[in-house]
Write an enzyme that holds these catalytic residues in place. Structure first.
Site, PDB file in Angstrom:
ATOM      1  N   SER A   8     -52.140  70.909 117.298  1.00 49.17           N
ATOM      2  CA  SER A   8     -50.674  70.947 117.303  1.00 49.17           C
ATOM      3  C   SER A   8     -50.184  72.338 117.677  1.00 49.17           C
ATOM      4  CB  SER A   8     -50.136  70.590 115.919  1.00 49.17           C
ATOM      5  OG  SER A   8     -48.754  70.923 115.881  1.00 49.17           O
ATOM      6  N   HIS A  33     -50.876  68.132 120.866  1.00 50.40           N
ATOM      7  CA  HIS A  33     -49.877  67.513 119.984  1.00 50.40           C
ATOM      8  C   HIS A  33     -48.618  68.374 119.957  1.00 50.40           C
ATOM      9  CE1 HIS A  33     -48.839  64.766 116.674  1.00 50.40           C
ATOM     10  NE2 HIS A  33     -48.357  65.820 116.026  1.00 50.40           N
ATOM     11  N   ASP A  35     -44.919  68.725 118.304  1.00 47.82           N
ATOM     12  CA  ASP A  35     -44.101  68.320 117.151  1.00 47.82           C
ATOM     13  C   ASP A  35     -42.637  68.667 117.366  1.00 47.82           C
ATOM     14  OD1 ASP A  35     -45.951  67.244 115.160  1.00 47.82           O
ATOM     15  OD2 ASP A  35     -46.841  69.250 115.172  1.00 47.82           O
ATOM     16  N   MET A  37     -38.858  68.477 115.942  1.00 45.67           N
ATOM     17  CA  MET A  37     -38.135  68.304 114.660  1.00 45.67           C
ATOM     18  C   MET A  37     -36.670  68.634 114.858  1.00 45.67           C
ATOM     19  SD  MET A  37     -40.765  70.297 112.186  1.00 45.67           S
ATOM     20  CE  MET A  37     -42.521  69.967 112.215  1.00 45.67           C
ATOM     21  N   HIS A  66     -44.773  63.915 119.184  1.00 47.54           N
ATOM     22  CA  HIS A  66     -44.467  63.348 117.862  1.00 47.54           C
ATOM     23  C   HIS A  66     -43.015  63.671 117.550  1.00 47.54           C
ATOM     24  CE1 HIS A  66     -45.469  63.661 113.241  1.00 47.54           C
ATOM     25  NE2 HIS A  66     -44.644  62.662 113.495  1.00 47.54           N
ATOM     26  N   MET A  68     -40.065  63.769 115.291  1.00 51.16           N
ATOM     27  CA  MET A  68     -39.562  63.705 113.911  1.00 51.16           C
ATOM     28  C   MET A  68     -38.058  63.896 113.984  1.00 51.16           C
ATOM     29  SD  MET A  68     -42.678  65.886 112.249  1.00 51.16           S
ATOM     30  CE  MET A  68     -43.143  66.505 113.846  1.00 51.16           C
ATOM     31  N   MET A 137     -49.136  59.993 108.529  1.00 52.43           N
ATOM     32  CA  MET A 137     -48.813  61.352 108.055  1.00 52.43           C
ATOM     33  C   MET A 137     -49.584  61.615 106.766  1.00 52.43           C
ATOM     34  SD  MET A 137     -46.684  62.932 110.136  1.00 52.43           S
ATOM     35  CE  MET A 137     -46.848  64.369 109.104  1.00 52.43           C
ATOM     36  N   GLY A 144     -45.990  72.846 109.216  1.00 55.24           N
ATOM     37  CA  GLY A 144     -47.435  72.986 109.305  1.00 55.24           C
ATOM     38  C   GLY A 144     -47.951  73.630 108.028  1.00 55.24           C
ATOM     39  N   ASP A 175     -52.341  63.154 110.756  1.00 50.06           N
ATOM     40  CA  ASP A 175     -51.584  64.375 111.054  1.00 50.06           C
ATOM     41  C   ASP A 175     -51.121  65.053 109.768  1.00 50.06           C
ATOM     42  OD1 ASP A 175     -49.999  66.325 112.155  1.00 50.06           O
ATOM     43  OD2 ASP A 175     -48.504  64.966 113.002  1.00 50.06           O
ATOM     44  N   GLY A 176     -51.608  66.286 109.556  1.00 49.67           N
ATOM     45  CA  GLY A 176     -51.152  67.097 108.434  1.00 49.67           C
ATOM     46  C   GLY A 176     -52.295  67.501 107.524  1.00 49.67           C
ATOM     47  N   GLY A 177     -52.542  68.792 107.446  1.00 54.48           N
ATOM     48  CA  GLY A 177     -53.570  69.285 106.525  1.00 54.48           C
ATOM     49  C   GLY A 177     -54.984  68.902 106.909  1.00 54.48           C
ATOM     50  N   GLY A 197     -53.203  71.714 113.224  1.00 54.94           N
ATOM     51  CA  GLY A 197     -52.389  72.865 113.604  1.00 54.94           C
ATOM     52  C   GLY A 197     -52.981  74.134 113.054  1.00 54.94           C
ATOM     53  N   SER A 198     -52.705  74.407 111.747  1.00 55.70           N
ATOM     54  CA  SER A 198     -53.184  75.667 111.163  1.00 55.70           C
ATOM     55  C   SER A 198     -54.692  75.802 111.198  1.00 55.70           C
ATOM     56  CB  SER A 198     -52.727  75.828 109.714  1.00 55.70           C
ATOM     57  OG  SER A 198     -51.752  74.948 109.380  1.00 55.70           O
TER      58      SER A 198
HETATM   59  C1  DX5 Z   1     -46.038  68.193 110.393  1.00 57.07           C
HETATM   60  C2  DX5 Z   1     -46.464  68.007 111.826  1.00 57.07           C
HETATM   61  C3  DX5 Z   1     -47.884  68.303 112.051  1.00 57.07           C
HETATM   62  C4  DX5 Z   1     -48.247  69.740 111.815  1.00 57.07           C
HETATM   63  C5  DX5 Z   1     -49.679  69.777 111.406  1.00 57.07           C
HETATM   64  O1  DX5 Z   1     -44.754  67.751 110.219  1.00 57.07           O
HETATM   65  O2  DX5 Z   1     -46.246  66.664 112.248  1.00 57.07           O
HETATM   66  O3  DX5 Z   1     -48.312  67.900 113.361  1.00 57.07           O
HETATM   67  O4  DX5 Z   1     -48.078  70.550 112.947  1.00 57.07           O
HETATM   68  O5  DX5 Z   1     -49.971  71.067 111.034  1.00 57.07           O
HETATM   69  P1  DX5 Z   1     -51.147  71.389 110.003  1.00 57.07           P
HETATM   70  O6  DX5 Z   1     -52.406  70.934 110.695  1.00 57.07           O
HETATM   71  O7  DX5 Z   1     -51.035  72.848 109.853  1.00 57.07           O
HETATM   72  O8  DX5 Z   1     -50.881  70.603 108.766  1.00 57.07           O
HETATM   73 ZN    ZN Z   2     -47.230  65.973 114.227  1.00 58.12          ZN
END
Ligand code: DX5
Ligand code: ZN
Length: 222
Positions: A8, A33, A35, A37, A66, A68, A137, A144, A175-177, A197-198
């Site tokens: 991401s 990916h 994101d 928002m 994605h 959001m 999710m 992130g 997606d997430g963590g 992402g991170s």
């Molecule tokens: C959260 C996003 C994710 C985010 C994931 O709302 O949809 O795609 O970037 O980031 P990490 O991998 O750091 O949780």
């Molecule tokens: Zn995402």
């Protein structure tokens, strides 16, 4: 088929976005990916068309967008024009989800639906045959770097069962963590696309981390 990795760019260095995209181009990442928002569906604003187009200009891999955002129908064509290969909307943000999915497909994109942590997988029973992708999710969307929600494994298994019965080609994305502590377990639960992402961008060796997430047996060495 080995699972796919979709780093991401929300966690990339926006001051050096071209450099980070080029790193992804060289890496074992399969998708990029993106994101988006809107500050309404989620309590954060990321970016929209100009940044997505800029990523597309440098990327040699498909953009996995994605959304959001509330009422995403307003912007589907805009994201197709900005370079999206996949467009995923949120179940919770669509009043007429079936129609939204048809429009995404008519645009020539792969169509995905994302489920927030509180939304049961069963809500997709009547639309699963129309989907190319389901995104589970594993954090509450918006930021992130959040902590992975353990209930995700159960949801991934449930959607995998539904897909085996009704749509075996469905992509199941988490997606997430996502990081080296849960990647292998997610894949064995039935996920075949991992967003990170991170875990990727805060790593000292980003390409090695992507490779590790792609081949979990390598993770032990990282
Ligand atoms: C959260 C996003 C994710 C985010 C994931 O709302 O949809 O795609 O970037 O980031 P990490 O991998 O750091 O949780
Ligand atoms: Zn995402």
């Amino acid at each position: 088929m080995p699972h796919l990795i979709a780093p991401s760019i929300l966690a990339a260095d926006f001051g050096n976005l071209q450099r980070d995209i080029e790193m992804l181009n060289q890496s074992e990442a399969d998708w990029i990916h993106v994101d988006v928002m809107d500050g309404l569906f989620v309590p954060n604003i990321s970016f929209g068309f100009p940044v997505t187009s800029a990523v597309y200009k440098h990327a040699v891999k498909p953009l996995d967008v994605h959304l959001m955002i509330v009422d995403p129908d307003r912007y589907l064509k805009g994201f197709k024009n900005a370079g999206a290969a996949n467009i995923t909307v949120h179940f919770e943000a669509c009043a007429n989800l079936h129609r939204t999915i048809q429009v995404i497909k008519e645009l020539g994109c792969k169509a995905g639906v994302a489920l927030n942590p509180h939304t049961p997988v069963a809500m997709l029973e009547d639309i699963i045959t129309d989907l190319d992708l389901v995104l589970i999710m594993s954090v509450n969307p918006g930021f992130g770097g959040q902590h992975f929600i353990e209930n995700t494994y159960k949801k991934v298994k449930e959607i995998r069962e539904l897909a085996d019965q009704h749509n075996p080609h469905l992509h199941i994305e988490v997606d997430g963590g996502v990081d080296k502590s849960n990647a292998a377990k997610l894949v064995s639960a039935g996920a075949n696309v991992l967003v990170a992402g991170s875990a990727v961008f805060s790593s000292a060796n980003q390409m090695a981390m992507i490779s590790g997430l792609k081949h979990p047996e390598k993770l032990l060495q990282l």
